[in-house]
Design an enzyme around this catalytic site. Sequence first.
Site, PDB file in Angstrom:
ATOM      1  N   GLY A  16      15.061  23.168  88.262  1.00  0.00           N
ATOM      2  CA  GLY A  16      16.066  24.152  88.670  1.00  0.00           C
ATOM      3  C   GLY A  16      16.178  25.285  87.667  1.00  0.00           C
ATOM      4  N   LYS A  79       9.678  20.783  93.009  1.00  0.00           N
ATOM      5  CA  LYS A  79       9.069  19.829  93.938  1.00  0.00           C
ATOM      6  C   LYS A  79       7.609  19.501  93.607  1.00  0.00           C
ATOM      7  CE  LYS A  79      11.902  21.077  97.958  1.00  0.00           C
ATOM      8  NZ  LYS A  79      11.884  21.498  99.382  1.00  0.00           N
ATOM      9  N   ASP A  80       7.074  20.079  92.535  1.00  0.00           N
ATOM     10  CA  ASP A  80       5.631  19.984  92.301  1.00  0.00           C
ATOM     11  C   ASP A  80       5.284  19.081  91.127  1.00  0.00           C
ATOM     12  OD1 ASP A  80       4.951  21.834  94.400  1.00  0.00           O
ATOM     13  OD2 ASP A  80       5.760  23.404  93.115  1.00  0.00           O
ATOM     14  N   ILE A 143      21.354  22.756  82.959  1.00  0.00           N
ATOM     15  CA  ILE A 143      22.773  23.085  82.845  1.00  0.00           C
ATOM     16  C   ILE A 143      23.609  21.820  82.679  1.00  0.00           C
ATOM     17  CG2 ILE A 143      22.493  25.179  84.236  1.00  0.00           C
ATOM     18  CD1 ILE A 143      24.026  23.713  86.493  1.00  0.00           C
ATOM     19  N   ASP A 144      23.029  20.653  83.026  1.00  0.00           N
ATOM     20  CA  ASP A 144      23.788  19.402  83.004  1.00  0.00           C
ATOM     21  C   ASP A 144      24.003  18.863  81.597  1.00  0.00           C
ATOM     22  OD1 ASP A 144      23.585  19.604  85.769  1.00  0.00           O
ATOM     23  OD2 ASP A 144      21.799  18.336  85.843  1.00  0.00           O
ATOM     24  N   ARG A 188      25.218  16.515  88.205  1.00  0.00           N
ATOM     25  CA  ARG A 188      24.593  15.283  88.683  1.00  0.00           C
ATOM     26  C   ARG A 188      25.369  14.065  88.180  1.00  0.00           C
ATOM     27  NH1 ARG A 188      18.137  15.514  88.525  1.00  0.00           N
ATOM     28  NH2 ARG A 188      18.446  15.693  86.284  1.00  0.00           N
ATOM     29  N   GLU A 239      30.222  16.685  90.473  1.00  0.00           N
ATOM     30  CA  GLU A 239      29.652  16.300  91.765  1.00  0.00           C
ATOM     31  C   GLU A 239      29.280  14.812  91.826  1.00  0.00           C
ATOM     32  OE1 GLU A 239      26.148  18.632  92.346  1.00  0.00           O
ATOM     33  OE2 GLU A 239      25.172  17.940  90.511  1.00  0.00           O
ATOM     34  N   ARG A 284      43.411  22.728  98.421  1.00  0.00           N
ATOM     35  CA  ARG A 284      42.216  23.526  98.691  1.00  0.00           C
ATOM     36  C   ARG A 284      41.088  23.098  97.754  1.00  0.00           C
ATOM     37  NH1 ARG A 284      44.979  24.451 102.382  1.00  0.00           N
ATOM     38  NH2 ARG A 284      45.662  26.463 103.232  1.00  0.00           N
ATOM     39  N   VAL A 291      26.309  29.211  91.801  1.00  0.00           N
ATOM     40  CA  VAL A 291      26.861  30.270  90.953  1.00  0.00           C
ATOM     41  C   VAL A 291      26.740  29.881  89.480  1.00  0.00           C
ATOM     42  CG1 VAL A 291      29.001  31.461  90.316  1.00  0.00           C
ATOM     43  CG2 VAL A 291      28.442  31.119  92.721  1.00  0.00           C
TER      44      VAL A 291
END
Length: 366
Positions: A16, A79-80, A143-144, A188, A239, A284, A291
């Site tokens: 990513g 994906k590679d 970023i994780d 993750r 998440e 909400r 982003v």
Amino acid sequence: MLTNKVKKIALLTGGGDCSGLNAVINAVTKTAILKYNYKVIGYKFGYRGLYKNDFVDLTLESVSGIQHKGGTILYSSNKDNLFDYLIEENGEIIRKDVSDIAIANLKKEGVDALVIIGGDGTLTSARDFARKGINVVGVPKTIDNDLFATDITFGFNSAVSIATEALDRLHTTAESHHRVMILEVMGRNSGWIALEAGIAGSADVILIPEISYDINKIVNKIRERDERGKPFTIIVVAEGAKPKDGEVVISKIVPDSPDPIRLGGIGNKLAEDLEKLIKNHEIRSTVLGHVQRGGITSTYDRILSARYGSKAVELIEKNLYGNMVCLKGNEISYESLENVIGKIKGVNPSGELVEVAKNIGICLGD
């Protein structure tokens, strides 16, 4: 593939995208050219470019002015995996190890060493190429902030800054309407973004994968705030967070990806669950999503990326291959890729940051 004198190096960016990739490319290229007089090329779209021998020359001119920009000028793909690559053979789509084709391309172009910039998946292949004799140096990117053996990965600080700004903005609308506002962030199975952004952004509740939450504790926190004359609540949820005796929320499965499970949706689930228990507040949910990966690179990440990129070239000059550059305290060091792969660096539920959050009144759901 060990050589006495390096003349040409290559680099690629896999997995990513995140802020700081261009800053690493900038630092690797400039250090290689200005200090060691290497030639530099960059493979496009990560390992796919290495397989297809699709590359561009990297020069002082081509990397000029890219340090602050998000994304990667070399593009990326998650994906590679060339050790398990999808190809068409005899009219059928099969998985095949095509790593020898990539190695042949490196030899064809006279590449003496390869700098591979990525997270766990990308660096797993880096380790596998090192095992096959390729001169590899890894640079940790995600970023994780969940890569083992380094205190901080570049891209993390930028993502936390974006999440913190989002929380700052949600505060004003939450207070204006006396709402419960939920912000779902990436990470993750690690809660670093949620935890640091939550502390910096004055969240009232922080939910992370490392600490399963009890929804009743969240309800109690909301009611406690109501009683103190604070009839609004800010919740940040990673998440990968999950309730006690519950499971993570999966947004979709991507079958052709090395990491097929895509997390997402916990913010909306939490909102639905809270609505059943709380009647005096509108709730909400906002999903920050990609982003967090884009935009201008933070000052901290620009500097860290420059340090990583420069160190990576230094390792090449010293023939210290099969290693990943890393940050230990305030020192840039390196660690064998063999010791990095497959180990997730999560938040310590008993660690200092969790304790700090609790000390200042933030609910962790436990």
